[in-house]
Design an enzyme around this catalytic site. Sequence first.
Site, short mmCIF file in Angstrom:
data_model
loop_
_atom_site.label_atom_id
_atom_site.label_comp_id
_atom_site.label_asym_id
_atom_site.label_seq_id
_atom_site.Cartn_x
_atom_site.Cartn_y
_atom_site.Cartn_z
N CYS A 1 0.87 -1.17 0.00
CA CYS A 1 0.00 0.00 0.00
C CYS A 1 0.91 1.23 0.00
O CYS A 1 1.97 1.21 -0.61
CB CYS A 1 -0.96 -0.02 1.19
SG CYS A 1 -0.15 -0.02 2.81
N LYS A 2 0.52 2.25 0.69
CA LYS A 2 1.34 3.47 0.73
C LYS A 2 2.49 3.32 1.73
O LYS A 2 3.63 3.62 1.41
CB LYS A 2 0.47 4.67 1.11
CG LYS A 2 1.20 5.99 1.10
CD LYS A 2 0.26 7.13 1.40
CE LYS A 2 1.00 8.47 1.39
NZ LYS A 2 0.09 9.59 1.66
#
Length: 133
Positions: free
Chosen positions: A98-99
């Site tokens: 993800c981030k």
Amino acid sequence: MKTVAMQLLLLCCSVLALACQDNPKKQVQGMDGISIIDKEDVKTHVIGKEVQLVDVRTAEEFAAGHIGHAVNYNIIDSQTFLKQIERLDKNKPVYLYCKMGGRSNRAALLLKENGFTEIYDYSGGYNNWVIEN
């Protein structure tokens, strides 16, 4: 007495330093089948390979940039996410990111609950990926 105290302090500091070192393939505590990986692992085992690579960020984040040939399954929309993971092979490794690692960890747990057996969570996420070494 001071020498013994200094040795004890040095021993404690050494143990703490070793305990804090990064292990790129350590198991998430208590979660068999979920491994935390780092950027080097992604470069070695994912890039240029035929693997199931899933970006669990939003469509907007994915469009702004992503890793390799990842597919985008947004974990925030959990109902759609659960339907999308049905497209994946449960018996083959799945790589998630993800981030920064929070959403991919949640996705890893959902995959585990849904019968996936080999899950890799790139905890550094896309933010770590775009940083130059």
